[in-house]
Design a protein around this motif. Sequence first.
Motif, PDB file in Angstrom:
ATOM      1  N   TYR A 660     -53.292 -45.258 139.601  1.00 11.59           N
ATOM      2  CA  TYR A 660     -52.427 -44.442 138.638  1.00 11.59           C
ATOM      3  C   TYR A 660     -53.322 -43.900 137.537  1.00 11.59           C
ATOM      4  N   GLN A 661     -54.219 -44.887 137.069  1.00 13.35           N
ATOM      5  CA  GLN A 661     -54.751 -44.640 135.846  1.00 13.35           C
ATOM      6  C   GLN A 661     -56.141 -43.701 136.084  1.00 13.35           C
ATOM      7  N   LYS A 662     -56.598 -43.878 137.414  1.00 11.74           N
ATOM      8  CA  LYS A 662     -57.500 -42.935 137.767  1.00 11.74           C
ATOM      9  C   LYS A 662     -57.316 -41.438 138.157  1.00 11.74           C
ATOM     10  N   LEU A 663     -55.916 -41.586 138.906  1.00 14.43           N
ATOM     11  CA  LEU A 663     -55.551 -40.246 139.403  1.00 14.43           C
ATOM     12  C   LEU A 663     -54.731 -39.391 138.576  1.00 14.43           C
ATOM     13  N   ALA A 664     -53.892 -40.096 137.502  1.00 18.40           N
ATOM     14  CA  ALA A 664     -53.164 -39.363 136.790  1.00 18.40           C
ATOM     15  C   ALA A 664     -53.229 -39.748 135.324  1.00 18.40           C
ATOM     16  N   PRO A 665     -54.429 -39.922 134.601  1.00 13.84           N
ATOM     17  CA  PRO A 665     -54.642 -40.152 133.535  1.00 13.84           C
ATOM     18  C   PRO A 665     -53.763 -39.846 132.415  1.00 13.84           C
ATOM     19  N   THR A 666     -53.355 -38.478 132.658  1.00  9.81           N
ATOM     20  CA  THR A 666     -52.467 -37.640 131.450  1.00  9.81           C
ATOM     21  C   THR A 666     -51.163 -38.057 131.520  1.00  9.81           C
ATOM     22  N   GLY A 667     -50.763 -39.024 132.730  1.00  8.80           N
ATOM     23  CA  GLY A 667     -49.439 -39.488 132.666  1.00  8.80           C
ATOM     24  C   GLY A 667     -48.439 -38.543 133.221  1.00  8.80           C
ATOM     25  N   SER A 668     -48.682 -37.340 133.892  1.00  9.36           N
ATOM     26  CA  SER A 668     -47.947 -36.480 134.132  1.00  9.36           C
ATOM     27  C   SER A 668     -46.697 -36.939 135.178  1.00  9.36           C
ATOM     28  N   PRO A 669     -45.470 -36.614 134.708  1.00  9.59           N
ATOM     29  CA  PRO A 669     -44.594 -37.131 135.323  1.00  9.59           C
ATOM     30  C   PRO A 669     -44.315 -36.647 137.077  1.00  9.59           C
ATOM     31  N   SER A 670     -44.832 -35.200 136.967  1.00 10.43           N
ATOM     32  CA  SER A 670     -44.670 -34.793 138.328  1.00 10.43           C
ATOM     33  C   SER A 670     -45.900 -35.446 139.492  1.00 10.43           C
ATOM     34  N   LEU A 671     -46.830 -35.869 138.981  1.00  9.69           N
ATOM     35  CA  LEU A 671     -48.097 -36.513 139.547  1.00  9.69           C
ATOM     36  C   LEU A 671     -47.461 -37.718 139.895  1.00  9.69           C
ATOM     37  N   VAL A 672     -47.157 -38.552 138.927  1.00 13.95           N
ATOM     38  CA  VAL A 672     -46.575 -40.101 139.169  1.00 13.95           C
ATOM     39  C   VAL A 672     -45.491 -39.895 140.127  1.00 13.95           C
ATOM     40  N   ASN A 673     -44.579 -38.979 140.123  1.00 17.86           N
ATOM     41  CA  ASN A 673     -43.657 -38.822 141.069  1.00 17.86           C
ATOM     42  C   ASN A 673     -44.043 -38.703 142.379  1.00 17.86           C
ATOM     43  N   MET A 675     -47.011 -39.581 143.764  1.00 19.64           N
ATOM     44  CA  MET A 675     -47.588 -40.819 143.870  1.00 19.64           C
ATOM     45  C   MET A 675     -46.794 -41.872 144.403  1.00 19.64           C
ATOM     46  N   LYS A 676     -45.465 -41.908 143.812  1.00 16.69           N
ATOM     47  CA  LYS A 676     -44.577 -42.834 144.298  1.00 16.69           C
ATOM     48  C   LYS A 676     -43.909 -42.444 145.631  1.00 16.69           C
ATOM     49  N   ILE A 677     -43.612 -41.151 145.793  1.00 17.42           N
ATOM     50  CA  ILE A 677     -43.239 -41.050 147.270  1.00 17.42           C
ATOM     51  C   ILE A 677     -44.291 -41.129 148.385  1.00 17.42           C
ATOM     52  N   ILE A 678     -45.688 -41.074 148.036  1.00 13.14           N
ATOM     53  CA  ILE A 678     -46.551 -41.179 148.947  1.00 13.14           C
ATOM     54  C   ILE A 678     -46.849 -42.740 149.276  1.00 13.14           C
ATOM     55  N   GLY A 679     -46.841 -43.461 148.056  1.00 12.05           N
ATOM     56  CA  GLY A 679     -47.184 -44.962 148.390  1.00 12.05           C
ATOM     57  C   GLY A 679     -48.346 -45.154 148.859  1.00 12.05           C
TER      58      GLY A 679
END
Length: 1138
Positions: A660-673, A675-679
């Motif tokens: 999560y830190q590597k792929l979404a360092p900006t903490g973007s909610p759309s990205l984090v969401n 990543m959660k769907i993908i697992g």
Amino acid sequence: MSETGGEGWGQSGNPTSVFAYEGHQGPEEGGMKNEGEMQKGEEEGQGKEEDEDYDSPPERQIVVGICSMMKKSKSKPMTQIMERLCKFEYITVVIFPEEVILNEPVDKWPLCDCLVSFHSKGTNERFPLDKAVEYANLRNPLLINDLNMQYYIQDRREVYRILQEEGIDLPRYAVLTRDPDRPEECNLVEGEDHVEVNGEVFPKPFVEKPVCAEDHNVYIYYPTSAGGGSQRLFRKIGSRSSVYSPESCVRKTGSYIYEEFMPTDGTDVKVYTVGPDYAHAEARKSPALDGKVERDSEGKEIRYPVMLTAMEKLVARKVCLAFKQTVCGFDLLRANGHSFVCDVNGFSFVKNSMKYYDDCAKVLGNMVMRELAPQFHIPWSIPMEAEDIPIVPTTSGTMMELRCVIAIIRHGDRTPKQKMKMEVRHPLFFELFEKYGGYKSGKLKLKKPKQLQEVLDIARLLLAELGQHTDCEIEEKKGKLEQLKTVLEMYGHFSGINRKVQLTYLPNGQPKASSEEEEGPKEGPSLLLVLKWGGELTPAGRVQAEELGRAFRCMYPGGQGDYAGFPGCGLLRLHSTYRHDLKIYASDEGRVQMTAAAFAKGLLALEGELTPILVQMVKSANMNGMLDSDSESLTDCQQRVKARLHEIMQKDQDFTEADYQKLAPTGSPSLVNSMKIIGNPVRTCDQVYALIQRLTSQIRKRLEDPKSADLQLYHSETLELMLQRWSKLERDFRNKSGRYDISKIPDIYDCVKYDTQHNATLGLEDTLELFRLSRALADIVIPQEYGINKPEKMDIAQAYCLPLMKKIQLDLQRTHEDEAVNKLHPLYSRGVMSPGRHVRTRLYFTSESHVHSLLSIFRYGGLLDEVKDQQWKQAMDYLSAVSELNYMTQIVIMLYEDNNKDPGSEERFHVELHFSPGVKSCEDEENVPLGFGFRPASAENQEKQTNQGSLEDLSQDEPDRALPLSELISIRRSPMIRNRKTGSMEVLSETSPGSSKGASYRLFPSCSRQSPEIKPTGLGFEGCSMVPSIYPLETLHNSLSLKQVDEFLNAVCEDSSDAHAKTMKALSVLFDTSSQGYGQAHTYPPPKALSSSETPVRPPTHPLCLSSGPPSTVSSAGPSSPTSVNPSNPAIHFSFSE
């Protein structure tokens, strides 16, 4: 000018006499008393001793004769002008009857001292110009328009020769004279996209005019890259003046002038002289644009008076004198900062202008009196005229005037983009590469039909040889050659918009790149052939662009007179009157250009085909990368980002905190969401691969079913083509080692999005699940390809957007009047309340890469501090929640001027930033991010706003204003209901119940936010169920100063200058010529905010905390200049017309 006073006019103010000569008693009965009447009068006068003065002769009348066909001599303009001419005390007008002109010898024609005579074509008869010349030689009257020169005006060759001799600018041209006795002397060579006339080459678009000026069948031929065909102009018939034809070949009989096409942005100027020192000019929509004649309530073509520049006035003088036509009409084309004469019509009056009728009669009357009064001993002196004082309205209250709108817009819905790569070594490919100059840069792009035909010929030849000799030395793979042939043969014809072939020179051949390569690389040079097809704008994409263009009109002020009650009419009026400085730019991709043309069609209420609009309104040549991106040549930073992205997405385990830190360092909610769907990314790719296999299996079964074999899918696709599309993705997504090619994820999402929207009727199973998973993967891969952390995002964004940012900065700086700006004539401007003001609109149509990059620059470039600015923080939260920048995504910058502030003050110019993520996706998820409406205003400012009155009240001169929102809603709704198109077109109000002080409104919101009065019929524009609607514009910030924005753009461009020396070098070549420096202001007047008492539609999730700023309404005022801002690099200038 007084109606009744003034020297030289009759004391009563009424016409002294207009004689229509009738009967055939002789030339004396033309308004001059005959000898018998004179003698009788003398006899009656004898014996009257009190009449001592009678011995002196009565004052002589000057007779002006009108010798023309009846239709002209009895026309409304002629009648109006002659009635005014008769107000001169000593002038009498005589109209020569048509039957006398046609049937009587000239010695039987009425006598006159001054002759107004001109050639025209009557209903059944032509005007006998020869007889008029004979009459002039017999009677020797003063000629208003020279008669012998009228022979020349009937031949366009002579007109152009005279113009050239006078040094008047005209389009580059060549004459093709066909002599029926000597056909071998016809020097015409016709190519696919050009003609060569007597050695002069004219690339399309070019104009073909018959040499006879009476023949109005002028054709304009368009290039194949714009869709080909031609626009056929003709003398107005009803509401049409031209029609589009698919015919692309020039006419083979008759003599013609061929000339280069001048890009006039869709408007022509008609100039009317009355002597060398008076010219009236009017703008009208070019007949070449869509052929629809705009008419007013009386059925007359709508035209607007415009101001001529000093240079154009000189041209008018030259034309008048060169052709010896006092009353003379001619056509001007304003293109690329210059004015060109393209036609001289001879005697011509303005229609429906009382001011012109007054002026014309006054100038002609003074001219006649000056020439003839002395010889008739009539006392007369030329009256002195006071200078006309232009009327400049003032501003009031705290209203501001919108001066400039800049919009960056992604193209509309398209077919899936497809690509095939193959290495080729056959000598024929190398010959082709050399023929078109590929060795100069090592790369070659082939888009023209002729070039694509050559590639197809090579493919056919090699396949034929392979069919005959299976052992022959043809190294190209048969399967790939067959695919090359199949794609190039699609549609049965070529168009550069559909397909292209790229060739890249590989000195040592292509290294083994994937499991597809069965053998090791061969030695020696080769060419990498990349075939690209698909990616065309769909009919749905055209509708989206046109509807958005129509909705954009609502941001402009006005809407009066004939346009009252018609949505967005303020813009149409503005554009017609030359107060709108509109320029539309597009990248060289066909889908982008067609989106721009469709948008222009909606914006300017045009009709018909897109090709003529594209050619005249959209600029795409010589952009040097401003809106294009070479996807084949990635920057080092992009290569590194892609490698890291592939590495993270190839892990066969659930995403860890570190991921999560590597792929979404900006903490973007759309990205984090996502990543959660993908697992687990590999497991998700396995699922996607299995779903694709299931999909191709279903399509194959359908193909085997006789009922489905000839099934036509959306946009003429067949099941066979659909299967090819998905089978290729199935092959390419997973290689033989079992690893997934992450770069194919956007293509998979692209295809499933297309089929879910357009081919849902097939009822294929599991497409929605494939859509959901591929979207989650794409929501990571696509945005992160433009940088994972902030420095990378800025680095990549600057590589894409530096030329565009410099251009935006220039657009904002240039929003001040200049002598070269085309202006509306102030004395004709009643109902056009601010004739001196201009609205500068710059529209940039581009692809996803530029939109992502530009948004990154605004988000991460340091425009504002999120900690200190609450509105900006909310905007950044909103952008972080947006997962996709879909088709028709918009970034809009609006510049306002507050005329009450000191010209040097930082508060004088006010900038707003708006954004829309484009069209709604197939399944409108409930978690869609919500912004805070369009142009929210604070309560304090609302209280200051005055009631802005009704749009239709033209009884007093007031500045153009924004619509009060209630009016905007009602005007916007009615035609949309009538046309049965709703969706994104409706304007709704929004307030926050949590904060009664805040109010905002939505510009063209989407279906999900419609009011109860209009019921949507499902997704999309009502009546167009396959066309998704567009998200409304959301305001990111509405109280920036111009200085802030300029300093920000300076900093970003300077920062990138060191990192991108290569880009800057290219720019310096592009911008080395000094720019014209003329700008025209463009403005979108925003509607007044709603009062807080309005019913809320949807509350924002946060209270509106806005920094104080002036209210966002508009008014107009006199000219002013923004503070001069120095660009970061003064050496950089834009060489193309801004």
